[in-house]
Design an enzyme around this catalytic site. Structure first.
Site, PDB file in Angstrom:
ATOM      1  N   GLU A  50       0.666  -1.201   0.019  1.00 36.82           N
ATOM      2  CA  GLU A  50      -0.092   0.110   0.079  1.00 36.82           C
ATOM      3  C   GLU A  50       0.917   1.208  -0.068  1.00 36.82           C
ATOM      4  O   GLU A  50       0.424   2.310  -0.506  1.00 36.82           O
ATOM      5  CB  GLU A  50      -0.857   0.179   1.062  1.00 36.82           C
ATOM      6  N   PHE A 112     -11.725  -7.233  13.638  1.00 34.63           N
ATOM      7  CA  PHE A 112     -10.820  -7.656  12.739  1.00 34.63           C
ATOM      8  C   PHE A 112     -10.534  -6.466  11.715  1.00 34.63           C
ATOM      9  O   PHE A 112     -11.123  -5.779  11.122  1.00 34.63           O
ATOM     10  CB  PHE A 112     -11.349  -8.844  11.917  1.00 34.63           C
ATOM     11  N   GLN A 113      -9.226  -6.094  11.484  1.00 37.18           N
ATOM     12  CA  GLN A 113      -8.547  -5.159  10.578  1.00 37.18           C
ATOM     13  C   GLN A 113      -9.039  -3.683  10.890  1.00 37.18           C
ATOM     14  O   GLN A 113      -9.403  -2.989  10.011  1.00 37.18           O
ATOM     15  CB  GLN A 113      -8.827  -5.557   8.934  1.00 37.18           C
ATOM     16  N   LYS A 162     -17.393  -0.070   5.984  1.00 33.85           N
ATOM     17  CA  LYS A 162     -17.990  -0.823   4.834  1.00 33.85           C
ATOM     18  C   LYS A 162     -19.654  -0.594   4.656  1.00 33.85           C
ATOM     19  O   LYS A 162     -20.086  -0.812   3.319  1.00 33.85           O
ATOM     20  CB  LYS A 162     -17.884  -1.971   5.227  1.00 33.85           C
ATOM     21  N   MET A 480      24.586   7.733   2.496  1.00 36.92           N
ATOM     22  CA  MET A 480      24.523   8.990   3.086  1.00 36.92           C
ATOM     23  C   MET A 480      24.963   9.051   4.491  1.00 36.92           C
ATOM     24  O   MET A 480      25.516   9.844   4.917  1.00 36.92           O
ATOM     25  CB  MET A 480      23.201   9.775   2.858  1.00 36.92           C
TER      26      MET A 480
END
Lengths: 566, 160
Positions: A50, A112-113, A162, A480
């Protein structure tokens, strides 16, 4: 009016906003929306992580000036996007990120999630929303696009439970957006413009210091006009590169920690510093009390919080950069006291001085037989693309060499994580830019460390035919940090040695891309030529001189005149 | 220097945490904070007491304005204003000190709102200086518990 589902309403909103590509990754909480996406003309690009979706949306936004869109699922989908969102926030990039959320009845239940992504992203978005009422879905999306793109742009997140996406709703006609709590100032105050212009007329050693705001406001034309008719030297921040043509004789390149000698010297000696769409970042100013000590400071910025945040400003102009520069140009044109030729003559001793600094200490590097110097790789990229490619970078030495040695002549050609400094930005951003401009050459200048942060996106690039070219400046170091350790930590290379690095040529083949390698200087040009001629995704692996440093360098906390030269 | 800010903001979920998150994220100070609905239930008003140099206060002001949910920010300590804070103090009130406590409360125009065999709970309202004065006087007698609302403040109406 017939009712439609939330998912259908979202798609209609995206079409209303002219969105034709979105980047995302599906999951349980956004499955209704994904179902709808199958039947709509908007192209969905399935990323492999993502973070890549948000960077790709950001890359598209930087390259096109349009609002980029990412779609993530709830929970880990959303949290994986946070680095991308923060990257866009620090560089003021307009994106809208949709995240799925558990159904309203489950919010707060550790479902959940489930994660409170609105809470998590509050400090790194321009604004964010949890849509708790289906009737507010459409107006929220319209407002989010307006917020993302207007004023000082930035990322806006919309969290979509949802059941809201699944519910039935009206689709009201769009109306002009009016928000009583948000009215960014576009036009400059004429009195301030006059003060700035009068200061300009009196200045003997003026400098234009420009940042990403010039690019965001599409103000390059107005800026170039001002610089040329007043014969004022221009220096750019990392974000401002391309805002003024890099090959224009008045361009002194970048300033700050790895800026050019001439840029840092002229800022410190100037008597009038005109900052346009820049924010006096610590990487630019170095030690604050030694920054532009003799200069009166004019600051043009759309965001009032940027003014006098780090450095006290004498003449602030809060406005969109394009409008403000236009007003300054107009004022000068209409002023009896302004004569372009006379001003040029007046500034000539100053220009000579600046040119002299540049002649004395130009950006340079030492040749070392047939060893590949990273600067040479970037120079060759510049030469073979006529300075006309879109360059994305990762973060670290690769980013600075790209900024120093590629001559950006047009805005929106350098896509780089300037503010947050996000390793792993360059590849997904390049995919976003390439999908927006399939006919342009898009090159990700990378290091062997940072390319591995989002290398999975090679699969995305392959799947969607985003034929970007990745140029890895490979020194088997996190270069760096290694450079800092060399200079300030007695060469104790703690955790900066990449003892295991994949065979990038073999890896390219594994992803269906073309892998090319150069280990000697005379192989660089043929490799780049072949990469540019190859109609495929290409990885170029350049084995560069391992302990090459980025110079000049202003050590952190030092004055910008205290540069370490090569 | 201390500043009292009066902030009007949209009465939306999360609006308060946008303000407090701004202060913690940017290292600004909050001495006290009071929020409640205004006559318009869609709008909340907040009184926030903070301190800092002029440039910090300027940044606070601008950063608050930048929050999308914030409607208006006024630094009311720049002009004339009235401020009030309410405090409830449970103070020891035994045979030898009861009368003294009542006298003190009377002088400060407070009132007793709860009584137990050994304590009085008293309510006092006033500007911060008055609250401090009453606390200083009651402390030697024995303060068992103290709850303060934090300051609310309003600019004085123009006199013309």
């Amino acid at each position: 009016m017939s009712k439609i589902t939330g998912a259908q309403a979202i798609i209609k909103c995206l079409q209303e906003e002219g969105v034709d590509i979105i980047f995302g990754f599906p999951g349980g909480a956004v499955i209704d929306l994904y179902d709808e996406l199958m039947d709509c003309p908007i192209k969905h690009v399935l990323v492999r992580h993502e973070q890549g979706a948000v960077h790709a949306a950001d890359g598209l936004a930087r390259a096109t000036g349009k609002v980029g869109v990412a779609l993530l699922t709830s929970g880990p989908g959303a949290t994986n996007g946070v680095t991308g969102i923060a990257t866009a926030y620090l560089d003021s990039i307009p994106i809208v990120v949709f995240t799925g959320q558990v159904p309203r009845a489950l919010i707060g239940n550790d479902a959940f999630q489930e994660v409170d992504i609105v809470g998590i992203t509050r400090p790194c978005t321009k604004h964010n929303y949890l849509v708790s009422d289906p009737d507010e879905l459409v107006s929220t999306i319209r407002e989010a696009f307006y917020l993302a793109a207007s004023g000082r742009p930035g990322p806006v997140l919309i969290d979509l439970p949802k059941d809201v996406v699944a519910s039935m709703m009206d689709f009201p006609d769009p109306e002009p957006i009016r928000m009583k709590t948000y009215q960014p100032k576009v036009k400059p105050h004429p009195g301030q413009v006059e003060k700035a212009c009068k200061a300009f007329l009196q200045a003997k050693r003026p400098v234009l210091y420009i940042g990403g705001g010039v690019i965001l406001a599409n103000a390059s034309k107005e800026l170039t006009e001002l610089a040329e008719k007043t014969q004022t030297p221009v220096t750019m921040t990392l974000m401002g590169l391309g805002g003024f043509p890099g090959t224009n004789p008045l361009s002194m390149g970048m300033l700050g920690m790895h800026g050019s000698y001439a840029s840092n010297m002229m800022v410190s000696e100037s008597d009038l510093l005109i900052a346009v769409g820049a924010r006096f970042d610590d990487r630019v100013t170095g030690r604050l009390d030694a920054f532009a000590p003799h200069a009166k400071i004019v600051h043009i910025d759309v965001d009032p919080t940027s003014i006098s945040k780090n450095v006290g400003v004498d003449i602030p102009i809060v406005a969109d950069c394009k409008h403000a520069l236009q007003a300054v140009n107009d004022w000068l044109e209409n002023s009896a006291d302004f004569d372009s030729a006379a001003m040029a003559e007046n500034h000539q001793p100053w220009i000579d001085r600046v040119m002299d600094w540049d002649k004395k200490h130009p950006l340079s590097y030492q040749e070392e037989g047939d060893v590949i110097k990273p600067q040479y790789v970037v120079e060759t990229l510049n030469k073979l693309t006529n300075g006309d490619a879109i360059i994305t970078t990762e973060v670290g030495q690769n980013q600075m060499w790209a900024a120093q040695f590629y001559k950006f002549n047009k805005p929106r050609r350098l896509l780089t994580s300037g503010g947050l400094g996000t390793m792993g930005y360059g590849l997904p951003a390049a995919i976003g830019a390439k999908l927006a401009f399939p006919d342009m050459t898009v090159i990700d200048v990378a290091g062997d460390g940072s390319i591995q942060m989002n290398i999975q996106e090679l699969a995305t690039a392959k799947q969607y035919g985003a034929k970007v070219k990745v140029a890895i400046l490979n020194n088997n170091y996190l270069g760096m940090v290694r450079q800092w350790q060399e200079l300030f930590y007695n060469r104790r290379y703690s955790a900066t040695v990449m003892e295991v690095t994949p065979d990038f040529v073999a890896l390219a083949a594994a992803y269906g891309a073309v892998g090319l390698r150069a280990t000697k200087k005379d192989e660089v040009e043929p490799v780049i030529k072949e990469a540019l001629a190859t109609d495929n995704l290409v990885i170029m692996d350049f084995s560069i001189s391992r302990e090459e440093g980025v110079f000049p360098m202003v050590p952190a906390g030092k004055a910008t005149t205290e540069m370490l030269l090569v | 220097m201390k500043h009292t800010l009066s902030i009007l903001l949209q009465n939306k979920p999360g609006a308060l945490s946008r303000v407090t998150g701004l202060f913690s994220g940017r290292g600004f100070n909050i001495e006290s904070l009071c929020v409640a609905e205004t006559l318009d239930p869609k709008v909340s008003s907040m009184t926030l007491v903070t301190w800092g140099s002029d440039s910090i206060i300027e940044q606070i002001n601008k950063q608050l304005h930048k929050l999308i949910d914030v409607i208006k920010v006024t630094d009311i300590s720049e002009g004339e204003y009235v401020e009030r804070e309410m405090v409830i103090i449970r103070v020891k009130a035994e045979a030898g000190t009861r009368a003294e406590v009542l006298r003190v409360i009377d002088i400060f125009r407070g009132k007793v709102v709860d009584v137990s065999p050994n304590t009085y709970s008293v309510e006092i309202t006033g500007p911060e200086s008055k609250i401090k004065a009453v606390v200083d006087i009651l402390r030697p007698i024995g303060i068992k518990e103290i709850i303060r609302t934090g300051t609310i403040a309003m600019a004085r109406a123009p006199k013309k």
